[in-house]
Design a protein around this motif. Structure first.
Motif, PDB file in Angstrom:
ATOM      1  N   ARG A 176       0.809  -1.221   0.000  1.00 13.51           N
ATOM      2  CA  ARG A 176       0.000   0.000   0.000  1.00 13.51           C
ATOM      3  C   ARG A 176       0.843   1.271   0.000  1.00 13.51           C
ATOM      4  O   ARG A 176       0.296   2.367  -0.080  1.00 13.51           O
ATOM      5  N   SER A 187      -5.471   3.468   8.694  1.00 16.21           N
ATOM      6  CA  SER A 187      -6.227   3.863   7.508  1.00 16.21           C
ATOM      7  C   SER A 187      -6.857   2.622   6.891  1.00 16.21           C
ATOM      8  O   SER A 187      -6.438   1.494   7.160  1.00 16.21           O
ATOM      9  N   ASP A 228      -8.077  -0.331   1.781  1.00 13.13           N
ATOM     10  CA  ASP A 228      -8.166  -0.073   0.346  1.00 13.13           C
ATOM     11  C   ASP A 228      -7.578   1.287  -0.033  1.00 13.13           C
ATOM     12  O   ASP A 228      -7.757   1.741  -1.162  1.00 13.13           O
ATOM     13  N   THR A 229      -6.889   1.946   0.895  1.00 12.86           N
ATOM     14  CA  THR A 229      -6.257   3.231   0.611  1.00 12.86           C
ATOM     15  C   THR A 229      -4.742   3.067   0.583  1.00 12.86           C
ATOM     16  O   THR A 229      -4.197   2.074   1.078  1.00 12.86           O
ATOM     17  N   THR A 230      -4.078   4.044   0.003  1.00 12.32           N
ATOM     18  CA  THR A 230      -2.617   4.010  -0.082  1.00 12.32           C
ATOM     19  C   THR A 230      -2.002   4.949   0.938  1.00 12.32           C
ATOM     20  O   THR A 230      -2.648   5.872   1.439  1.00 12.32           O
ATOM     21  N   ASP A 247      -1.399   9.649   5.161  1.00 14.18           N
ATOM     22  CA  ASP A 247      -2.366   8.557   5.146  1.00 14.18           C
ATOM     23  C   ASP A 247      -3.772   9.136   5.048  1.00 14.18           C
ATOM     24  O   ASP A 247      -3.987  10.328   5.236  1.00 14.18           O
ATOM     25  N   ALA A 248      -4.717   8.269   4.746  1.00 13.82           N
ATOM     26  CA  ALA A 248      -6.118   8.677   4.613  1.00 13.82           C
ATOM     27  C   ALA A 248      -6.943   8.113   5.757  1.00 13.82           C
ATOM     28  O   ALA A 248      -8.101   7.749   5.579  1.00 13.82           O
ATOM     29  N   TYR A 256      -5.509  14.019   2.632  1.00 16.91           N
ATOM     30  CA  TYR A 256      -6.565  13.019   2.527  1.00 16.91           C
ATOM     31  C   TYR A 256      -7.368  12.895   3.816  1.00 16.91           C
ATOM     32  O   TYR A 256      -8.131  11.946   3.988  1.00 16.91           O
TER      33      TYR A 256
END
Length: 438
Positions: free
Chosen positions: A202, A236, A239-241, A259-260, A317
């Protein structure tokens, strides 16, 4: 004569009455004074009894708790002792100071003892992890079966994570990182950190800079980035990077990790800032359950090697932006420029096979191509494959299993070389390898 005697008797009687009245008035005044003194003494005794009970039941327990949790407020006396009982108030202050000092010394000795024990245990774990790494590397050299290599690479990655956790715990207990590396480019430093976390797929690195980290600071920065990247990935959605960017400044380079995930509130930010400052010794008893070591390790290494870490900025994000600022004193020129990557058309067959398996080759659950142990003869140097008839929908030709295994071996050797290190003086064997946010 009788009248004279009668007058004298009256004078005597009057004098005695006056004397008795004066004596009675004096006695009453003394009685009132005694009653007042008794009331003062009784109030003082009651005040002291209440203050002592309050000291034993409330103030001392709160004082003990405050030594473990600085946020706990210690209650003061019930009365204004400086006015009502100054000597007694000073005595109580002396008692509380002696109690706090004794408790602090006991806690300090317990912390030193715990750190010494943990440091010895982590050195043993690091040594075992290093031996395991050598065994894995030996097996990777001896086996060319893709299924076996897939399992070995997975074990290799888990061993790297185990080593990182042992290394971080040892650093918190006063040990040194335990590895000495050559100067490495910023990109390699981030890649080395990424290889030590579970969610390495990720991490997305963008815009590398043409500079390198000096030898003595490579391993500390790699370990710091690994803790921050792991922290960002764990907080996070899967499914996020996690984005890594570089920003050159006039006196160094900033490595930014975005990070998101969930942002931190004011209290969490303050606690993180205290840990990342590295000004005070870390109390391992206050790291939580499970222990939250990421920020604490980053703060210790930053203070020891001269770089800075902060998490006081929100990422674009909505999550947290962690910034590792590496000053110019820890930077150097890139040790050697790499040759440009070959194009897809000219890339060797084994190398291209290591990155993408043919679509119609049987694959393992992990996505690696399967092979059967069939002897494959080497193709003569001058022999070429017969040209295939042009067909837009045709699949690419299958590559020999030996080339597939060779490509996987080359890939794992490249990965291993990125984590190669030698133990530094005075430490245990070098090994490879979130802090949950406060």
């Amino acid at each position: 004569m009788e009248q004279f005697l009668l007058a004298a008797a009256l004078v005597v009687v009057a004098g005695a009455g006056i004397a008795a009245a004066a004596l009675l008035a004096r006695q009453r005044r003394e009685t009132a004074d005694l009653r007042a003194q008794n009331a003062v003494l009784a109030r003082g005794l009651d005040l002291r009894e209440k203050e002592l009970r309050h000291l034993a039941n409330v103030r001392l327990p709160e004082l003990m708790e405050s030594l473990h949790n600085p946020g706990v407020r210690v209650t003061g006396p019930l009365h204004d002792l400086d006015r009502e009982a100054p000597a007694f108030g000073q005595t109580l202050r002396t008692v509380t100071e002696l109690f706090a000092g004794s408790a602090a010394r006991v806690r300090e000795r317990a912390d030193l003892s715990a750190k010494s024990t943990l440091r010895a245990m982590m050195r043993a774990v690091q040594s075992l992890a290093n031996e395991q790494q050598l065994a894995i590397s030996d097996m990777q050299e001896r086996h060319d079966d893709p299924d076996v290599l897939e399992g070995l690479l997975r074990v290799d990655h888990m061993n790297a994570q185990l080593g990182r956790r042992a290394q971080a715990t040892a650093v918190l207990c006063g040990s040194w990182p335990g590895q000495q590396r050559s100067a490495s480019s910023m990109s390699d430093v981030v890649r080395g950190a990424t290889s030590r976390i579970r969610d390495y797929l990720r991490v997305n690195m963008q815009g590398p800079v043409n500079t390198a980290v000096t030898s003595r600071a490579v391993e500390p920065i790699v370990l710091t980035l690994a803790e921050l990247l792991d922290n960002a990935a764990r907080h996070s959605r899967p499914d996020t990077t996690v984005e890594v960017n570089f920003q050159s400044t006039h006196n160094g380079v900033a490595i930014m990790i975005d990070d998101a995930g969930v942002a931190m509130d004011a209290e969490e930010l303050q606690r993180a800032a205290d840990l990342l400052a590295g000004d005070a010794s870390v109390d391992i008893h206050r790291l939580g359950d499970p222990p939250r070591v990421g920020f604490a390790v980053a703060g210790v290494l930053a203070a020891r090697y001269g770089f800075r870490v902060s998490v006081d900025t929100r990422s674009p994000y909505g999550g947290v932006r962690a910034v590792v600022f590496v000053p110019s004193a820890l930077l150097t020129d890139v040790p050697g420029e790499r040759a440009p990557e070959p194009s897809a058309a000219s890339r060797p067959a084994a190398e291209s096979t290591a990155t993408a398996a043919p679509t119609d080759v049987p694959a393992t659950p992990g996505g690696l191509p399967k092979r059967t142990r069939v002897a494959v003869a080497e193709r003569p140097a001058g022999e070429q494959e017969p040209p295939a008839a042009p067909d837009a929908g045709a699949q690419p030709p299958l590559r020999p299993a030996r080339e597939t295994a060779a490509g996987l071996g080359a890939w794992q050797r490249g990965t291993r070389s990125g984590r190669a290190a030698t133990p530094s003086d005075g430490e245990g064997p070098g090994i490879e390898s979130k802090d949950l946010r406060p």
